[in-house]
Design an enzyme around this catalytic site. Structure first.
Site, PDB file in Angstrom:
ATOM      1  N   LYS A  23       0.688  -1.256   0.037  1.00 54.86           N
ATOM      2  CA  LYS A  23       0.186   0.071   0.080  1.00 54.86           C
ATOM      3  C   LYS A  23       0.934   1.310   0.278  1.00 54.86           C
ATOM      4  O   LYS A  23       1.676   1.304   0.941  1.00 54.86           O
ATOM      5  CB  LYS A  23      -0.928  -0.203   1.360  1.00 54.86           C
ATOM      6  CG  LYS A  23      -1.798   0.866   1.231  1.00 54.86           C
ATOM      7  CD  LYS A  23      -2.985   0.735   2.425  1.00 54.86           C
ATOM      8  CE  LYS A  23      -3.943   1.648   2.408  1.00 54.86           C
ATOM      9  NZ  LYS A  23      -5.064   1.643   3.274  1.00 54.86           N
TER      10      LYS A  23
ATOM     11  N   GLU B  27     -19.555  -3.641  10.957  1.00 51.59           N
ATOM     12  CA  GLU B  27     -20.527  -2.791  11.576  1.00 51.59           C
ATOM     13  C   GLU B  27     -21.482  -3.597  12.248  1.00 51.59           C
ATOM     14  O   GLU B  27     -21.827  -3.120  13.347  1.00 51.59           O
ATOM     15  CB  GLU B  27     -21.044  -1.977  10.475  1.00 51.59           C
ATOM     16  CG  GLU B  27     -20.140  -0.887   9.896  1.00 51.59           C
ATOM     17  CD  GLU B  27     -19.513  -1.165   8.859  1.00 51.59           C
ATOM     18  OE1 GLU B  27     -19.746  -2.509   8.308  1.00 51.59           O
ATOM     19  OE2 GLU B  27     -18.426  -0.632   8.122  1.00 51.59           O
TER      20      GLU B  27
ATOM     21  N   ARG C 273     -25.380  -0.546   7.477  1.00 52.45           N
ATOM     22  CA  ARG C 273     -25.166  -1.867   7.594  1.00 52.45           C
ATOM     23  C   ARG C 273     -25.757  -2.571   8.800  1.00 52.45           C
ATOM     24  O   ARG C 273     -25.712  -3.797   8.860  1.00 52.45           O
ATOM     25  CB  ARG C 273     -23.564  -2.030   7.476  1.00 52.45           C
ATOM     26  CG  ARG C 273     -23.029  -2.073   6.204  1.00 52.45           C
ATOM     27  CD  ARG C 273     -23.264  -3.227   5.501  1.00 52.45           C
ATOM     28  NE  ARG C 273     -22.789  -3.060   4.059  1.00 52.45           N
ATOM     29  CZ  ARG C 273     -21.445  -3.380   3.635  1.00 52.45           C
ATOM     30  NH1 ARG C 273     -20.554  -3.935   4.349  1.00 52.45           N
ATOM     31  NH2 ARG C 273     -21.323  -3.159   2.355  1.00 52.45           N
TER      32      ARG C 273
END
Lengths: 652, 652
Positions: free
Chosen positions: A284, A369, A397
Site C-alpha cells: 500500500k 459494523e 449496515r
C-alpha cells in the site's frame, strides 16, 4: 501534459495491449506520478491507488472489460483503472463536481459497473453478474472481483464467497492483500493472512497440487482440469487456504508489483472455468517512500506539499472528529464504564486516539459494523457503556442489529454517527442522509444532533448518563465552527431544544449543524427587515413538543432545517408530532436533502445545491414570508414574540 | 401433569446436577414428549428443538447459566432450555400472549439474555459479554454461544468469529450441525460441513494434535496448554477445520445425542482459556420418525394430529405466501427474464415451489440477505428482472445494499416483503414494522402493498414491467381474504390509489391489507349512520397526491391505516406530501403500530391491541367524527361527496 509520454493518449485499455513490458513499466510510473501529483493538490485516496497500479495494468492487459466484468470492492482503489479507461483528462477535477469521482462511477464510463464506496459488495455483485451473464447465454464474458484483505473478511464478502463457491463457471476473485485496512487490519483472520504471507512459498507446493485439488468440492473435475493448468498456476496452488473451504481454487500469494508475472498468471487463471481466488501481495502506497512508509496517513490525505524528501500535510481546521476524540477521552477519563468501539475507521472516527489512551477500553473490530453493534449490545448487557462510532452511511449496515440486539432489548448502546449529512468529495456513496429515517421507528431510541463542539461535548455527557435505552448522535464531516459560539452550553435535556437567537417574524428549528447556517441566515434576513428566532432542536426523537406547540400557537412561519433526507427526517418528526397532537402544520416548512442523489463536490457546494446553507435558508424563509397567504392556510395569529414565553437558556 | 416424573419439578437447572445418566435420558424423553405434544396443539418450532434436547441438558449440567452466559443464535431452539429453567408451566400457552415466547425472552427469565429470532447474532453478543465480563473483572463467568450450521455462515456470525478468535479467555462456540437450515443449507460451506461430517474421524486425529496446535495463532501457548487437555479433547481436535483459520481451537464433530460423552466433553472444554469451537452433530427432529424424516415440514409446523404412525397437519386457509408462489410462477412463465431469489426461507416465502418449477431461474442463497440483495443487483445489471423475496424483518439486514448496490445504481431489483406487519406467535423479533420507514428515503424507490390475492397479482405484474428503478411490495403473514373481493382488479398504476367503497362523511386511506379491515369498519360505521369511503392506497411512495388533494379539499376526516409503525410509515408519507404541497393536515388522522413493542400472541389479537383492526378503525373514526371541532382546526369545507370527482375504477 507533455510530462507524460503515454497517459494523455490512452482512450481505452486496448491502447496497452501491444505495449512492451518496458513500456508498461513506464506507464506505471506515469500513473503513480499523475495520481500522486493530483492528490497532493486536491486530496483524495493515495496509498490504495499506488498499491494497485501494476495489478490494474495487468487486469486490463489480460481481460477486455468492455465486455468482461470488473467489480470493485470499496472502490477507492479505482484511480489507475480510470486512467486506463480514458479519464486522464478528468483527473484535475478529482472528487469535484463535474470532475472525476473518487469511486467507480457508471455515469462516467461503461467500464465502471457499480458506483461503490462501502466494503464487501464486490464479490456478491460479481456473483450476480456471473449468474446473469450465464442465464442470458453470454458465457464468454469473464467476471473479476477486486477485493482487499480487510474487505474480504467483511460479513457480506464472506456470504458472497460462500455463494461464489457454488458457481460452475469462470469466476475470479483477486485478493489485493496489502496487509492494511484503512487502518491496521483487525480480527483473527488478519493474523492468518500474515501467516500465509510469511510461511507459504509456492515453489514447495507444486508437488502437492494434486492433493489440493482432490480436497476441493469439485475434486474429480478439478483433477481433470489440472492438466490444462499452466505451470505458474500449478506452482502457485495454495494448500489449506482459508477460502479453499468456500469452494474456491486458491492460488498465490504472488507478487503484485511484478508486472510480467501478474500478466502471465492472469492469462492462465482466466482459462479456468471454476471459481478461483488469486491472492496477490501488494504494498500500500508503493512507489513513494512517504506513502509506503505511512500508508495510514496517506490512505486518503488532505492536500499536501512535497519538497525533496519532506512531505507536509496542509492542516485544516478542527474537525468534529477531532473534537469527538477529545470529548470522548474526557468522558472515558471520568467514567471507567465507558467503552469506545469503531468498525474499521479508527482514524476517520477519532477512535485511534482513544485506543492509544485507553488500550483496554477502546477497540477497532475491523470493517464489521454488524458485529461492532452486537458486540456493544453484549457489553451493555454486562453493565458497560459502549459508544460505537460509525459513519452514518456505514451504520446502514447495522440497522437490523440496532433493532433486535439493541433497541428490542432496551440496551443503552450509544451510537456516534460521524459524517452525518453531506460529505463532500466522497459523494453519494458516503452521504449520511437517512440515519434519522432508519432509526426513528425503534421504540425507546433517542436521536440527537450536535451543531458545534460545545454541543457535542454536552450531547456525549447526556449519552453517558442516559441508561434508559439506546441513543444516537449525529455530527457532520466538517470543521467545528470557529470561533466557537460558546465554550459551554446548557446540558442536553431529553427532548428539549435550545434557543440560539430571538425573533418575532419567523422561527428556524434546525437539527444540529445547520443551526450554524440558520444563524447566518438570520443576519441576512435582518437586513431585509425580518426578525427571526433560531433554535437548535438537538433532539429528533423525542422532539420538543412543548416548543413546537408554542411556536405553532404564535402563527408565525416555522422552518425546519436538516442535513438529512426530507423523507422521514427531523422535519417529518415535527409535522408528525403536530399531526398527532392536533396542531396545524401549514405554518411549518421543511428544508432538507431532496429526494435525489447528490454527487461529489465540495461540502459547501453540496449544501448550497440542496438549499440547506445560509443562503438557501434565507431564500426559503423570504419566500415563505413574502408569499401571498396560502389559500387554505391557518389564519396567522398575533405576531407575538415567540421566545420570551419559553424558559430556555440561550445556547450562545 | 402426572404423565411426567421430572419436568413439573424442575424450577431451575440446578435440579439436574445430581441426576444419573439414566435419569437424564428419561428427562430427555419427557422433554421431547412435552414439546411435541404442545406443538401439535398450538404449532411452533418442533424439529429444531427436538434436535438439541441432549445438547441443552448437557450444557445446563456442565455450566451454571445463572452466572455463566448462554447466548442463543436464532433462538427457535430454546424450548428445552426453557423447560430446564422453570418454564414448564408456561408451555401450554406457547407463543401466545402472556404465555411462553417461542424465542428467548429476557422478560420471562434471567436465563434468557437476549430476545432473538434473527440469525447470526449469538457469537457477536457473546463476544461482547465476554469482553464486558472481563472488563468488569468478572472473569469467572464462562461464555457459551449456541449456533446452527446455517447461521454460522451468515456474514454477521463470520464477523463475530473473526473477532472471537482474538479473545484471550474461555469462549465456547457450540456449533449445532444438523445439516439443515430452515430449508436445505446453501452455499459452498454447506458442502464443506458435509465433507467433515463424513471424512473426519477424531480417532485418527489424536496423534496430530500437536501439529494442529502449532498452527493456531496462539500456537506456543496452546501447546503448553495441551498437557492440561482431557483425553477426549485431544482425540477430538479437528485439523484443518474452517474455523481454525479464525483463531478458534476446533473440536469435533462429536455426537450430539450421546449425553454422557457430551457432558464429559463440555467439562473438558470448559477449562480451556482460549476460544473453542465444539462441533456437535445433531439430528434435526430427533426422537420421532415423522419429524426427523421431514425436518423441513416439521421445522415450524401448524398444529397437527398424530394417530399411530400417521401425522396430519391441520390445514389453514390460503396464505399470502401461497398466493405469491402461484402468482410468481405465472409471472415467470410469461417472462423468462424474471428470477426468484430467497435468503434461507424457501418454504416461508414460497420460493421453494419456484425452485422446483424453475430450477435455473429460482435460487436460495441461504441465510445471507445482504448477499441475496447484492447478487440481485448484479443480475439486474445484466438485464434480468430479479425478485428477491425476504421477510420484511429480515430485509432490515440489507438496508445498506438496498441503498448502495440497488437504489444508487437505479437498478430495478424487486423486493417482495413477506410477513410485513404484525406476525403473531413469533412476536416482536419478527414483526415487519419498519420497511416503509427504512426504504422511503431512497431516491427512485417505489413502495407498494397488496391487500389481497388479486392485488398481489396486479402488483407483481406492475413490478415485472417497472424497470425505472427498484420497487418493494409488502404483504402480511396472513391468509388472503376469502371469498376474494375480486378475481381481478385494475392494474397498478404508479402512485395511484384505488377506490374500494364510496362514502361522504369520512375517508379511510388504507395501505394494503388493513383495507380489508377498513371495509368491515365501514359497515360498522354505517350502523351508526356514517357513510365512509374506503381506498386502498396501494402506493406509499409515491403517494397518490391527486387523491389526497381532492380528499383534503372536501374537508371530511381522512384516516390513514397501516400495519406499520406510525413513525415514518404510510400515514407519514401522506402528511409529508400535504405539508410539501401546502395542504392542511388537521383532517388527517393516522392509525398504525404504536411506538412500543408488541409481543407474541395471535395476529388478530395484536392488530386489536394496536387498534388497526376493524373495531379499532371504527372506534378511531367515530371518535374523530364525534369529537368537538378542534380548537385550531381548519374550517371544514362543503361536505361534498369525495368520490364521484375521482375517476377511479372500483377495486371490488
Amino acid at each position: 501534459m507533455s510530462e507524460y509520454r503515454f497517459l494523455p493518449h490512452i482512450r481505452d485499455p486496448s491502447a496497452i495491449k501491444a505495449f512492451s513490458h518496458d513500456e508498461l513499466a513506464e506507464l506505471a510510473q506515469e500513473m503513480r506520478h499523475a495520481i500522486c501529483g493530483q492528490v497532493a493538490k486536491s486530496g483524495g485516496h493515495l496509498a490504495p491507488n499506488l498499491g494497485v497500479v501494476e495489478l490494474t495494468i495487468a487486469l486490463h492487459r489480460v481481460f477486455d472489460f468492455s465486455h468482461d466484468r470488473l467489480l470493485f470492492d470499496v472502490g477507492h482503489q479505482c484511480y489507475p483503472h480510470k486512467l486506463l479507461t480514458g479519464r486522464f483528462d478528468m483527473l484535475p477535477r478529482l472528487r469535484q463536481s463535474e470532475g472525476m469521482a473518487g469511486f467507480p462511477e457508471p455515469r462516467e464510463s461503461e467500464y465502471d459497473l457499480f458506483s461503490v464506496g462501502h466494503a464487501g459488495t464486490g464479490i456478491s455483485t460479481a456473483v450476480g453478474m456471473a449468474r446473469g451473464d450465464q442465464l442470458n447465454g453470454e458465457t464468454d464474458r469473464n467476471v473479476v472481483a477486486l477485493v482487499g484483505d480487510s474487505s474480504i473478511v467483511n460479513g457480506l464478502a464472506m456470504e458472497g464467497l460462500n455463494n461464489a463457491g457454488t458457481l460452475k463457471r469462470q469466476f475470479l476473485v483477486v485478493l489485493n492483500d496489502n496487509g492494511m485496512s484503512i487502518g491496521k487490519p483487525q480480527g483473527a483472520l488478519a493474523g492468518y493472512f500474515d501467516k500465509i504471507r510469511i510461511s507459504e512459498r509456492y515453489d514447495s507446493l507444486k508437488q502437492r497440487a494434486h492433493e489440493v485439488l482432490k480436497k476441493l468440492p469439485a475434486g474429480q473435475y478439478m483433477e481433470e482440469l489440472y492438466h490444462r493448468f499452466g505451470e505458474m498456476t500449478k506452482a502457485a496452488l495454495a494448500h489449506q487456504h482459508l477460502f479453499e473451504h468456500f469452494g474456491l481454487l486458491c492460488i498465490g500469494p504472488i507478487d503484485g508489483h511484478d508486472l510480467p508475472s501478474l500478466i502471465e498468471m492472469l492469462e492462465e487463471v482466466k482459462k479456468i472455468d471454476h471459481p478461483v481466488l488469486l491472492h496477490v501481495k501488494t504494498v500500500k502506497g508503493k512507489g513513494f517512500d512517504f506513502s509506503s512508509d505511512d500508508p495510514t496517513t496517506f490512505h486518503s490525505p488532505k492536500p499536501f506539499r512535497r519538497e525533496g524528501c519532506r512531505v507536509e500535510l496542509k492542516s485544516g481546521g478542527r474537525s468534529f472528529t477531532a473534537a469527538y476524540a477529545d470529548a470522548m477521552a474526557d468522558v472515558m477519563n471520568r467514567d471507567d464504564k465507558v467503552i469506545a468501539v469503531t468498525a474499521g475507521m479508527p482514524d476517520g472516527t477519532g477512535v485511534a486516539d482513544l485506543i492509544k489512551k485507553f488500550p483496554e477500553r477502546a477497540l477497532d473490530v475491523g470493517i464489521a459494523e454488524e458485529h461492532a453493534v452486537d458486540m456493544c449490545a453484549g457489553m451493555a448487557k454486562t453493565g458497560l457503556k459502549p459508544f460505537v462510532t460509525i459513519y452514518s452511511t456505514f451504520l446502514q449496515r447495522a440497522v437490523d442489529q440496532c433493532f433486535q440486539e439493541v433497541a428490542l432489548q432496551g440496551l443503552p448502546v450509544r451510537f456516534c454517527m460521524d459524517r452525518a449529512g453531506l460529505v463532500g468529495g466522497d459523494g453519494a456513496v458516503h452521504h449520511g442522509f437517512m440515519d434519522v429515517a432508519m432509526l426513528r421507528s425503534l421504540p425507546g431510541m433517542t436521536l440527537m444532533a450536535a451543531m458545534d463542539e460545545a454541543n457535542l461535548v454536552a450531547a456525549l455527557e447526556f449519552m453517558r448518563t442516559h441508561d434508559a435505552g439506546p441513543s444516537a448522535l449525529r455530527y457532520p464531516r466538517d470543521e467545528v465552527p470557529e470561533p466557537a459560539p460558546a465554550d459551554e452550553v446548557a446540558p442536553f435535556e431529553l427532548g428539549r431544544a435550545t434557543l440560539l437567537a430571538e425573533g418575532a417574524d419567523a422561527a428556524i428549528l434546525a437539527y444540529g449543524f445547520p443551526a450554524n447556517h440558520a444563524l447566518v441566515a438570520r443576519e441576512q434576513l435582518k437586513t431585509r427587515g425580518y426578525s427571526v428566532a433560531v433554535y437548535d432542536a438537538r433532539f429528533a426523537k423525542p422532539v420538543d413538543l412543548e416548543l413546537i406547540r408554542e411556536l405553532v400557537a404564535t402563527g408565525i412561519p416555522i422552518l425546519t432545517v436538516e442535513d438529512h433526507h426530507e423523507n422521514g427526517g427531523f422535519g417529518t418528526c415535527v409535522i408528525e408530532a403536530c399531526n398527532e397532537h392536533g396542531l396545524p402544520t401549514q405554518a411549518i416548512h421543511r428544508l432538507g436533502l431532496p429526494d435525489k442523489w447528490i454527487y461529489q463536490g465540495g461540502r459547501g457546494e453540496q449544501q448550497r445545491l440542496a438549499g440547506i446553507d445560509a443562503g438557501g435558508i434565507a431564500r426559503k424563509l423570504t419566500e415563505v414570508l413574502e408569499a401571498p397567504a396560502r389559500a387554505t392556510a391557518t389564519p396567522i395569529g398575533d405576531r407575538a414574540r415567540p421566545t420570551p414565553a419559553l424558559n430556555r437558556k440561550l445556547g450562545a
